[in-house]
Design a protein around this motif. Sequence first.
Motif, PDB file in Angstrom:
ATOM      1  N   GLN A 220      -1.180  -3.672   5.013  1.00  0.00           N
ATOM      2  CA  GLN A 220      -1.651  -2.444   5.645  1.00  0.00           C
ATOM      3  C   GLN A 220      -0.987  -1.218   5.032  1.00  0.00           C
ATOM      4  N   LYS A 221       0.306  -1.325   4.749  1.00  0.00           N
ATOM      5  CA  LYS A 221       1.027  -0.214   4.140  1.00  0.00           C
ATOM      6  C   LYS A 221       0.413   0.155   2.794  1.00  0.00           C
TER       7      LYS A 221
ATOM      8  N   ALA B 140      -2.679  -0.602   1.688  1.00  0.00           N
ATOM      9  CA  ALA B 140      -4.058  -0.136   1.845  1.00  0.00           C
ATOM     10  C   ALA B 140      -4.084   1.343   2.240  1.00  0.00           C
ATOM     11  N   LYS B 141      -3.203   1.743   3.135  1.00  0.00           N
ATOM     12  CA  LYS B 141      -3.115   3.159   3.510  1.00  0.00           C
ATOM     13  C   LYS B 141      -2.666   4.004   2.332  1.00  0.00           C
ATOM     14  N   ARG B 142      -1.719   3.480   1.580  1.00  0.00           N
ATOM     15  CA  ARG B 142      -1.226   4.207   0.396  1.00  0.00           C
ATOM     16  C   ARG B 142      -2.347   4.438  -0.613  1.00  0.00           C
ATOM     17  N   LEU B 143      -3.314   3.540  -0.635  1.00  0.00           N
ATOM     18  CA  LEU B 143      -4.433   3.638  -1.570  1.00  0.00           C
ATOM     19  C   LEU B 143      -5.638   4.335  -0.950  1.00  0.00           C
ATOM     20  N   GLY B 144      -5.429   5.030   0.165  1.00  0.00           N
ATOM     21  CA  GLY B 144      -6.437   5.940   0.694  1.00  0.00           C
ATOM     22  C   GLY B 144      -7.392   5.368   1.710  1.00  0.00           C
ATOM     23  N   ALA B 145      -7.136   4.190   2.235  1.00  0.00           N
ATOM     24  CA  ALA B 145      -8.078   3.559   3.158  1.00  0.00           C
ATOM     25  C   ALA B 145      -7.661   3.758   4.606  1.00  0.00           C
ATOM     26  N   GLU B 146      -8.649   3.876   5.487  1.00  0.00           N
ATOM     27  CA  GLU B 146      -8.419   3.664   6.908  1.00  0.00           C
ATOM     28  C   GLU B 146      -8.239   2.158   7.093  1.00  0.00           C
ATOM     29  N   VAL B 147      -7.347   1.751   7.970  1.00  0.00           N
ATOM     30  CA  VAL B 147      -6.982   0.338   8.027  1.00  0.00           C
ATOM     31  C   VAL B 147      -7.181  -0.227   9.421  1.00  0.00           C
ATOM     32  N   VAL B 148      -7.772  -1.421   9.480  1.00  0.00           N
ATOM     33  CA  VAL B 148      -7.833  -2.213  10.701  1.00  0.00           C
ATOM     34  C   VAL B 148      -7.283  -3.595  10.379  1.00  0.00           C
ATOM     35  N   SER B 149      -6.779  -4.283  11.372  1.00  0.00           N
ATOM     36  CA  SER B 149      -6.177  -5.595  11.132  1.00  0.00           C
ATOM     37  C   SER B 149      -7.179  -6.732  11.208  1.00  0.00           C
ATOM     38  N   ASN B 150      -8.366  -6.473  11.799  1.00  0.00           N
ATOM     39  CA  ASN B 150      -9.384  -7.511  11.904  1.00  0.00           C
ATOM     40  C   ASN B 150     -10.738  -6.854  12.114  1.00  0.00           C
TER      41      ASN B 150
ATOM     42  N   VAL C 207     -17.626   2.644   2.940  1.00  0.00           N
ATOM     43  CA  VAL C 207     -17.258   1.397   2.274  1.00  0.00           C
ATOM     44  C   VAL C 207     -16.250   0.644   3.139  1.00  0.00           C
ATOM     45  N   LEU C 208     -16.472  -0.666   3.257  1.00  0.00           N
ATOM     46  CA  LEU C 208     -15.523  -1.548   3.928  1.00  0.00           C
ATOM     47  C   LEU C 208     -15.066  -2.598   2.938  1.00  0.00           C
ATOM     48  N   VAL C 209     -13.743  -2.751   2.785  1.00  0.00           N
ATOM     49  CA  VAL C 209     -13.160  -3.792   1.941  1.00  0.00           C
ATOM     50  C   VAL C 209     -12.477  -4.805   2.858  1.00  0.00           C
ATOM     51  N   ILE C 210     -12.956  -6.047   2.823  1.00  0.00           N
ATOM     52  CA  ILE C 210     -12.386  -7.107   3.655  1.00  0.00           C
ATOM     53  C   ILE C 210     -11.424  -7.922   2.804  1.00  0.00           C
ATOM     54  N   GLY C 211     -10.159  -7.920   3.200  1.00  0.00           N
ATOM     55  CA  GLY C 211      -9.135  -8.630   2.450  1.00  0.00           C
ATOM     56  C   GLY C 211      -8.267  -7.659   1.668  1.00  0.00           C
ATOM     57  N   SER C 212      -6.957  -7.754   1.835  1.00  0.00           N
ATOM     58  CA  SER C 212      -6.035  -6.838   1.156  1.00  0.00           C
ATOM     59  C   SER C 212      -4.944  -7.602   0.418  1.00  0.00           C
ATOM     60  N   GLY C 213      -5.362  -8.700  -0.224  1.00  0.00           N
ATOM     61  CA  GLY C 213      -4.509  -9.331  -1.216  1.00  0.00           C
ATOM     62  C   GLY C 213      -4.621  -8.543  -2.512  1.00  0.00           C
ATOM     63  N   THR C 214      -4.277  -9.170  -3.630  1.00  0.00           N
ATOM     64  CA  THR C 214      -4.285  -8.462  -4.910  1.00  0.00           C
ATOM     65  C   THR C 214      -5.660  -7.903  -5.233  1.00  0.00           C
ATOM     66  N   ILE C 215      -6.716  -8.713  -5.112  1.00  0.00           N
ATOM     67  CA  ILE C 215      -8.058  -8.248  -5.461  1.00  0.00           C
ATOM     68  C   ILE C 215      -8.499  -7.114  -4.530  1.00  0.00           C
ATOM     69  N   GLY C 216      -8.259  -7.247  -3.235  1.00  0.00           N
ATOM     70  CA  GLY C 216      -8.649  -6.199  -2.303  1.00  0.00           C
ATOM     71  C   GLY C 216      -7.917  -4.904  -2.572  1.00  0.00           C
ATOM     72  N   LEU C 217      -6.608  -4.960  -2.817  1.00  0.00           N
ATOM     73  CA  LEU C 217      -5.839  -3.749  -3.069  1.00  0.00           C
ATOM     74  C   LEU C 217      -6.207  -3.131  -4.416  1.00  0.00           C
TER      75      LEU C 217
END
Length: 351
Positions: A190-191, A193-203, A154-164
């Motif tokens: 990013q902090k 997203a990682k806390r919620l179990g995701a691998e994180v990329v910036s783009n 799974v890939l989630v694009i966007g880590s505002g409120t809805i993404g997180l």
Amino acid sequence: MEIAPLLAGICGSDRGLILGHSSPYLAPLTKFPAVLGHEVVGRVVEDSPQWSKGTVVVVNPALSCTSLALKNPCPACRKGRPDLCYYRGQHDIGLLMGFHTHFPGGFAERMWVPSHQVYQVPSEMKPERAVLTEPLSIVLYGLSHIEWSSVHRVLVIGSGTIGLLTLFALQEKDLTHDLVMAVARYPHQQKWAKRLGAEVVSNLSAPALTEITGTPYPHIWHTPSWRPRGFDLVIDAAGSSSSLQGAISCVRPGGQILLLGAANEMKWDFTPIWSKDITFYGTYGYGPNPDQTFNQALNLLHTTTIPIEQLITHTFFLDDYQNAFATLENQGREPIKICFKPRDPDFPPKA
């Protein structure tokens, strides 16, 4: 019934309207001037047959024939689908409370809501957690569209409120997946997203994804080598032209794309969708059974051990609205969810 808001969150759709970024497609369903605010937790002001004064509730802000109790509802509402109401834009029915002159929202000291469209907040739940119920309900209904048996990456694009909140729901509901990756542009996102179990990329650059996903598959047409493997499910929680183009590029052939939140006007080539046999889900609101969706969201927020209320990074009094919206645009202040609150938190008095 009369509600005194305790907290009301600023949604991306509120921001889009104020900045002039909203699509004109929904203009017939709105009427201005209006009081914005549809992510609301508040107190019941007066006793009624259904509710006691002082009860803390969250609001389902959807408008439909059902919410207005019309004697002759539209075909969709008669069939139990108020989320697809045909009469929005007619009979002075809008889309949501907060976007219509006659249905003011929660950026105020008072709002009025149909008594069957509020849900009691557990007594020990903080308002900062409860105010996330409406956006989490959007996420939960969106995720209900997915065919999960074929989803492992799974890939989630966007880590505002809805993404997180999407990452939160994926973790709390333990949905089938081997890898969850999130695109988070800013360090504070990013902090989380990682806390919620995701691998994180910036783009969505190829090198960033290749480093994590590997490139065991051969190159195919119009794609760098990492794309053919792709993701089984890509969730676009940003709603921009670039994020949707990225979602189409990153999903595997035969995969699924879910568009969450309020995307705006965009122009792009549909060819990858049909040529890669992609299933694309658009989703709006809380589904045909909003009671179930809101109660499920409240339950997740109530039982989680994650301090998810910390997504509320800033609160402002109503008369400080200019500072609130300026903060929303200032990533240096690390905003995620910003809320308005009354000056006197004990007004009206508790029962």
